[in-house]
Design an enzyme around this catalytic site. Structure first.
Site, PDB file in Angstrom:
ATOM      1  CB  CYS A 116      -8.380  -1.579  31.897  1.00  0.00           C
ATOM      2  SG  CYS A 116      -7.149  -3.397  31.357  1.00  0.00           S
ATOM      3  CB  ALA A 343      10.324 -28.449  22.092  1.00  0.00           C
ATOM      4  N   GLY A 345       9.672 -32.467  22.541  1.00  0.00           N
ATOM      5  CA  GLY A 345      10.819 -32.485  23.050  1.00  0.00           C
ATOM      6  C   GLY A 345      11.487 -32.753  24.775  1.00  0.00           C
ATOM      7  CG  ASP A 356      -1.638 -31.295  29.531  1.00  0.00           C
ATOM      8  OD1 ASP A 356      -1.866 -31.358  31.331  1.00  0.00           O
ATOM      9  OD2 ASP A 356      -2.159 -29.984  29.275  1.00  0.00           O
ATOM     10  CD  GLN A 764      -9.213   1.296  42.064  1.00  0.00           C
ATOM     11  OE1 GLN A 764      -8.763  -0.184  42.232  1.00  0.00           O
ATOM     12  NE2 GLN A 764     -10.562   1.958  42.944  1.00  0.00           N
ATOM     13  CD  GLU A1254     -18.547  -1.590  43.917  1.00  0.00           C
ATOM     14  OE1 GLU A1254     -17.894  -1.838  44.829  1.00  0.00           O
ATOM     15  OE2 GLU A1254     -18.736  -0.531  44.242  1.00  0.00           O
TER      16      GLU A1254
END
Length: 1348
Positions: A116, A343, A345, A356, A764, A1254
């Protein structure tokens, strides 16, 4: 942050590749450059830094590290103010089609890596930024560069492997294998040579890149920009920053804008003052101290990783335990673009409960230096640092200045873990860090810190558990007690935000078990005293995830010997737009330049799922600057009724809303920002009604659309009587968001007379858009022209649902007599458009002890949403299996969700998924290999389907055998069995899955037609137009190939400009994979007409050229324009009589996949996939292989990753890439082989080809059932055998919960079970030791008070 003329120091200076840009204002993000400087290559895919489509490169001069620095950033999150004294390079700045391509652009285009194309510029810029810093990147560098990119319509494998083209010589000289692994070095120039020739690519020449401008190296001064609502201040020193923080204590500090940008955009928060401290020297400090490494709070995560990696290389291993844990967390922290600007901080003080890094800092006891105008103070980061949700102990006038990450000491071990839905670039479900220190030369715990995120409103320490375990020896007894203590301490309320309560609680125990094994292993190595080694079958549980760079093979049939070199049908030619997509020159709907008097529209949508509208208050909204109009249903001049098949929807809601996201009204303003701001200010009051949200709720209240469908063959009652066994079961398949990278977009331009309007739409279905717009405006369809150049993906989502936007925009344009544009934001698009239907399948299957299935009764319930739209599944209920007695029932549930709609596969994947579920159940019940049972029940040539269609040119048996062969299935199965015997907590699984997919537009018989228009101009050039739209599937490329073959001229003479209702009327939607078949035949018809007209001139001048014949015909006044038309013959089906032919033909395929499951976390790795696909005689093998790979990866998302979550009130919770995860590069199978079946011509389509868009999607179910196979092996370890339920998608939560073991039982035990267990133990003294009695009772009692 638009500037006022009187703002302080309001000149913004930066360079846009070779252009010097000086602005007296600053916009909200760099994408505002799209129209002000005419650069549209950078695309907006999500506006939250989660897809990578907007990636650009920013270069800056900085004293440390040495200048200049080049890094990829998400333009959607980068405020223009932050670009002062920076050089910005967009995709247009590195190459163009007209001048010269950059090697990265050339490779992604010619290696068929762009479909695409909407996200292609972002991927190009990710790789470009990497190469600017390192022309010879390592495998890890390449992997990290792509972590911020997602896959939706990508032919991924060829381009992922392509970086090795500028690495190969270096690696081979140094003795390394090619980056594509041994398999690639053996195969690349055998199969890959046929797809493209790497030797023709331009070499990478770093000396030819743009030089960093000297004027940008000057020291920065204080900057201050005053906007409409925000004051942006960039201090130049720490003193200035602290002064400003005292003056504006509520000001937010912004370095990367990765958090504040999201809050302002999506949470509608406003921060009147922004302080930008990114260039303050002290905040960028990096310094080694006696106790660790000190980092300034503005140091980016990328720089943090670089410094820690160097330290790990230089320092003794025992000192770097925390550093390695941080690096492990950074591997999976967002994408590279975010890490480049975010950052350290900011990550701390945003105080996210699922951070995390905060658990690592907490467990390590990092020291924080806080500063204010009154001085500095140093605190240790512990559980008191986060007093509440999103809160820290920082005072209003304080900032975080430094963080010191400590060295570890001998006898100290540290690990960090993160579990999320997707491994790459995803927020954590649970994250944790664990720190243990032992008494010298012993295994006695001196100190223990266990920190968890995702288990409370803040990051927490398991203080009670740590206290109870301190002083204990590191042994199995400690493990058992730790598990019971954690189960007691780490609890969650059943209604806790984020859900997954059982899973999250299990993870707290499972992750500690991993830590226990890691430490046990290290103790055994480090201590002189004897410590028991980890059991060999447990060892792999402690291993960290190791990436293996992917490799791939593509096999296809060459064109027949002697085929004319100008005949390109069957040849792997490049997508005709690939070069333009790689350079950003391809034009999408929102790239069309703004008209002088253009306005912007924003939608006002319902916040209730089912309610009456009582009042709409627009007072505040109309006061927003730039607002022009507020539109409701009363402003619609024509009909307010709309819908794709039946008119059961409204353009704008009138008195009632039937879903959250129901469009009620629209705001029109001078800018998109003003329109969106005003739309949010509209206040609506409702009288709520009880909504129906789930399939189960719809079944309970019998809320169904009519008609209910049934397909039946044979006598199922007789079949069940003959069966040796009968099983019943059910399976739920979740919905799926289309997530086309280009969201819905419409530009409506009124033409000023006779009600004419020109519509530029990403759709479409041009004709459906034309008809519904005309209906809403009350004008004939001949007044509306709908034009589509290309789309950035569609997948069925723009077949019908695009009209809900285009009709509203058209109404606004007609009312205001001005052009109106609207491109939905990602969260809006996901909210209002619906997706793939969720399904519930219930089945009853009768079978013989041999595995032969004799009778099947299956009922499907689909969640259709608030309108009927398009829903279907029964035609695929048996997949590839011949069931003599079968009955299928289909119910469309009417619910209060946005209408679900067509999606690649159109109900087929859901129908076949249920079929493979009962097939697997039968095999497990019989104790037979599932592939044997599948093969036993498979159709044969000439068999008839339940809808009585005869199977002709049946190739599934050939696909099956070839797939088993190329995947080396038997060898893999044996290796897997051995692996599973040797590993308790890692299990592998394998599955072979077939597919039979019918091709036609089954929903509308009248749509099985197509038209084409071919113009031949005097110079011999050809303009080709047909009814299909290009959304990345290569339709235009294939149609040019067809015309080239029929006319006998090179492709270079043929051009397709666009799809338009003014050239080809009454077009069918580009859907159901039938567009090549239909439009190809229409083009063939038109070209044959032209050939007949030109034939006399060819006969008269046989040695002439095409141009000679065209000119001769023109001078002879011959019509050089021809229409073509085609309709598929003999089509139609009657549900009442079960007679007819619903499909023109079937496409077939088989896939074999192997996975590895982490039984402790539910994580899995896709190790191998081999696909054999019958595409007939391929029109273009490169495009078809790309479609197979792209469909497969979209299916991987459907079956293993993507999950739409709704609240009980019908609110979609997973909006945007932050919460809704589609496959990324890391989800590609490590080895992916695609083979197009040879010698399988299809007489029912153009040039013996077959549809391909498909059919391959369902083959990703092989990954799902390989996971289920691995879970089966894990359950056998716990003594569990036989069929079990696993719903789709197979998320880590579902996988982990299905792998039942002692840890899951700890969490799940109820008080009643505890009492029963205690009674059982005491009544069976002979079977249990007293120790075991006591141990289990203690665990039961610990958990009894904390049960959901």
């Amino acid at each position: 942050f638009c500037l006022s003329p009187n703002s302080v120091n309001c000149l913004l200076l930066f360079h846009l590749f070779v252009h010097r840009v000086v602005k007296s204002f600053a916009g909200n993000c760099s994408l505002t450059l799209r129209f002000t400087v005419g650069l549209t290559g950078t695309k907006l895919g999500c506006a939250e830094g989660g897809c990578g489509a907007c990636t650009v490169m920013v270069s800056r001069s900085s004293p440390s590290p040495p200048p200049p620095r080049h890094f990829a950033v998400n333009a959607c999150l980068a405020p223009l103010c932050s670009l002062h004294h920076s050089a910005v390079t967009t995709v247009e700045g590195i190459g163009s089609v007209a001048s010269k391509l950059h090697p990265v652009q050339e490779r992604i285009a010619r290696a068929h890596g762009s479909q695409c194309g909407f996200c292609t510029p972002g991927i190009v810029m990710s790789m470009y930024a990497l190469l600017r810093n390192n022309p010879q990147p390592s495998l890890l560098d390449i992997e990290e560069a792509f972590q911020g990119e997602v896959l939706r319509s990508y032919q991924s494998k060829t381009f992922v492997c392509s970086p090795c083209w500028w690495q190969k010589e270096t690696y081979m000289e140094s003795g390394w294998p090619c980056t594509c692994s041994e398999a690639c070095t053996k195969r690349e120039y055998v199969e890959y040579f046929l797809l493209y020739n790497p030797s023709e690519f331009m070499p990478l020449d770093p000396t030819q890149e743009i030089i960093f401008p000297i004027e940008l190296k000057k020291p920065l001064k204080q900057l201050c920009f005053q906007g409409e609502r925000v004051l942006w201040i960039q201090p130049s020193s720490l003193t200035e920053l602290l002064d400003f923080k005292t003056q504006y204590p509520e000001a937010r500090l912004v370095v990367g804008n990765t958090e504040v940008g999201i809050e302002m955009k999506f949470k509608n928060l406003l921060y009147p003052v922004i302080l930008a401290p990114a260039f303050i020297p002290e905040l960028n400090t990096v310094q080694r101290t006696a106790d660790g490494i000190l980092f300034g709070a503005a140091c980016t995560l990328t720089r943090l990783g670089m410094v820690l990696r160097d330290a790990v290389q230089e320092l003794p291993t025992y000192q770097t335990e925390v550093f390695r844990a941080v690096l492990e967390q950074l591997r999976w922290f967002a994408g590279q673009q975010v890490r480049n600007v975010a950052a350290i901080g900011g990550n701390i003080v945003t105080a996210s409960p699922i951070s995390d890094l905060n658990p690592v800092f907490l467990a390590a006891g990092c020291k924080l230096t806080l500063a204010s105008k009154g001085g500095k103070r140093v605190i240790e980061m512990d559980d008191s640092f986060f007093p509440g949700y999103r809160k820290t102990v920082l005072k209003p006038d304080e900032i975080l200045l430094f963080i010191e990450i400590p060295f570890t000491k001998k006898g100290q071990y540290f690990s960090a873990f993160k579990q999320s839905q997707r491994r790459e670039d995803d927020i954590a479900t649970v994250t944790c860090a664990m720190n243990v220190a032992f008494e010298e030369n012993t295994n006695s715990v001196r100190n223990l810190r266990l920190s968890y995120g995702g288990m409370a409103p803040t990051t927490v320490l398991a203080k009670e558990t740590c206290k109870r375990l301190t002083g204990r020896k590191w042994s199995d007894e400690l493990l058992q007690d730790a598990c019971s203590l954690l189960a007691k301490e780490m609890t969650l309320d059943p209604s806790a935000p984020g859900g997954m309560v059982t899973y999250r609680r299990t993870l707290t125990i499972s992750l500690f078990f991993k830590f226990y094994l890691i430490v046990q292993h290290k103790l055994a190595q480090d201590l002189n005293v004897e410590v028991r080694y980890v059991r060999p079958d447990y060892a792999s549980a402690a291993e960290l995830f190791h990436s293996v760079f992917p490799c791939s093979t593509q096999l296809f049939q060459e064109v027949p010997p002697g085929q004319n070199k100008d005949d390109v049908v069957g040849r792997p030619i490049m997508h005709l737009s690939a070069l333009k997509q790689a350079t950003g020159e391809a034009v999408y709907c929102d790239d069309i330049p703004c008209y002088d008097n253009e306005l912007h529209l924003a939608l006002v949508t319902s916040t209730k799922a089912h309610a009456f509208i009582e009042n709409i208050d627009t007072k505040e909204a109309m006061c927003v600057p730039g607002v022009v109009a507020f539109l409701t249903a009363k402003d619609i001049p024509g009909s307010n009724r709309t819908g794709p098949a039946v008119y059961d929807e409204t353009v704008l809601a009138e008195d009632m809303v039937t879903c959250v996201g129901h469009i009620i009204a629209a705001i029109v303003a001078d800018t998109q920002a003003h329109a969106q701001r005003a739309a949010k200010a509209v206040k609506i009051t409702y009288k709520e009604l009880k909504p129906v949200v789930t399939i189960q709720e719809a079944i309970s209240c019998k809320s169904f659309y009519q008609p209910t469908r049934k397909i039946e063959q044979g006598n199922i009652e007789e079949g069940f009587k003959k069966a040796d066994h009968i099983l019943e079961g059910e399976m739920h398949i979740g919905g799926q968001e289309h997530f086309y990278l280009e969201t819905n977009c419409t530009l409506a331009v009124p033409r000023g007379e006779d009600g004419e309007m020109e519509m530029f739409v990403s759709t479409q279905s041009t004709s459906k858009t034309q008809m519904l717009v005309a209906k809403a405006l009350g004008v004939p369809a001949n007044r509306i022209v709908c034009r589509v150049k290309r789309m950035g993906g569609g997948f069925g989502g723009k077949e019908c649902r695009s009209t809900i936007l285009s009709t509203v925009v058209a109404v606004a344009a007609q009312k205001l007599k001005k052009p109106v544009r609207c491109m939905l934001d990602r969260d809006e698009d996901m909210l209002v458009t619906g997706g793939r239907h969720p399904f519930l399948g219930r089945y009853k299957v009768g079978f013989m002890k041999t595995g032969r299935i004799v009778s099947l009764e299956v009922t499907y319930y689909s969640n259709a949403g608030n309108s009927a739209d398009l829903s279907l599944a029964l035609f695929h209920m048996e997949n590839c299996y011949n069931i003599p007695h079968i009955r299928g029932m289909g119910y469309m549930c009417k619910t209060n969700l946005p209408s679900n709609t067509a999606f690649r596969g159109f109900g087929g994947p859901q129908g076949m998924m249920v079929a493979e579920s009962w097939m697997g159940d039968v095999a497990l019940h019989c104790g037979l290999p599932v592939e044997q049972v599948r093969r036993l029940n498979m159709y044969k040539q000439g068999d008839r389907t339940p809808f009585t269609q005869r199977l002709e040119q049946f190739t599934i048996d050939r696909c099956w055998e070839e797939c088993l062969s190329i995947s080396q299935y038997n060898q893999r199965r044996k290796a897997i069995e051995q692996f599973n015997r040797q590993h308790r907590w890692k299990k592998r699984g394998i599955a072979v899955i077939p597919t039979k997919f019918g091709i036609t537009l089954t929903s509308n018989l009248y749509s099985i037609q197509a038209g084409a228009l071919v113009h031949v101009y005097i110079d011999g050039s050809v303009l080709l137009t047909h009814g299909g739209t290009e959304m990345g599937q290569g339709l235009h490329t294939k149609m040019v190939q067809v015309a080239s073959k029929v006319l006998g001229i090179p492709c270079s003479k043929i051009h397709i400009s666009e799809t338009s209702t003014s050239t080809v009327p009454n077009t069918s939607p580009t859907a159901a994979s039938a567009s090549s078949d239909l439009n190809g035949m229409a083009i063939y018809d038109a070209c044959q007409t032209l050939n007949q007209r030109l034939q006399p001139y060819k006969t008269k001048n046989p040695k002439g050229t095409w141009e000679d014949w065209v000119k001769a015909a023109y001078f002879d006044r011959v019509n050089l324009s021809a229409n073509g038309f085609y309709k598929t013959p003999d089509m139609g089906y009657d549900f009442e009589t079960n007679e007819g032919k619903p499909f023109n033909y079937f496409s077939y395929g088989v896939a074999c996949s192997e996975v590895e499951v982490d039984c402790l976390t539910g994580d899995h790795k896709n190790l191998h996939t081999s696909i054999v696909m019958d595409v007939g005689n391929s029109l273009n093998p490169a495009i078809d292989i790309g479609q197979v790979e792209g469909a497969f990866m979209q299916g991987v998302g459907l079956f293993t990753l993507e999950e739409l979550l709704y609240s009980p009130e019908g609110v979609l919770l997973t909006r945007g890439p932050g919460m809704y995860k589609i496959p990324a590069f890391g989800d590609i199978p490590t080895e992916l082989n695609v083979s197009l079946l040879r010698d399988a011509p299809n007489e029912k389509a153009i040039f013996s080809s077959k549809a391909v868009g498909e059919p391959p999607l369902f083959l990703a179910a092989s990954v799902f059932y390989a996971i289920k196979d691995a879970i089966t092996a894990a359950r056998a370890e716990s003594g569990l055998r036989g069929p079990f339920r696993l719903d789709s998608p197979a998320t880590p939560e579902r996988i982990r919960n299905a792998c039942e073991d002692s840890f899951t039982k700890l969490v799940r035990m109820t008080p009643l079970f505890i009492v029963a267990l205690c009674f059982f133990i005491f009544s069976h003294k002979s079977s249990f030791t007293l120790w075991l009695d006591f141990h289990w009772i203690r665990i039961c009692c610990v958990l009894g008070s904390r049960t959901q």
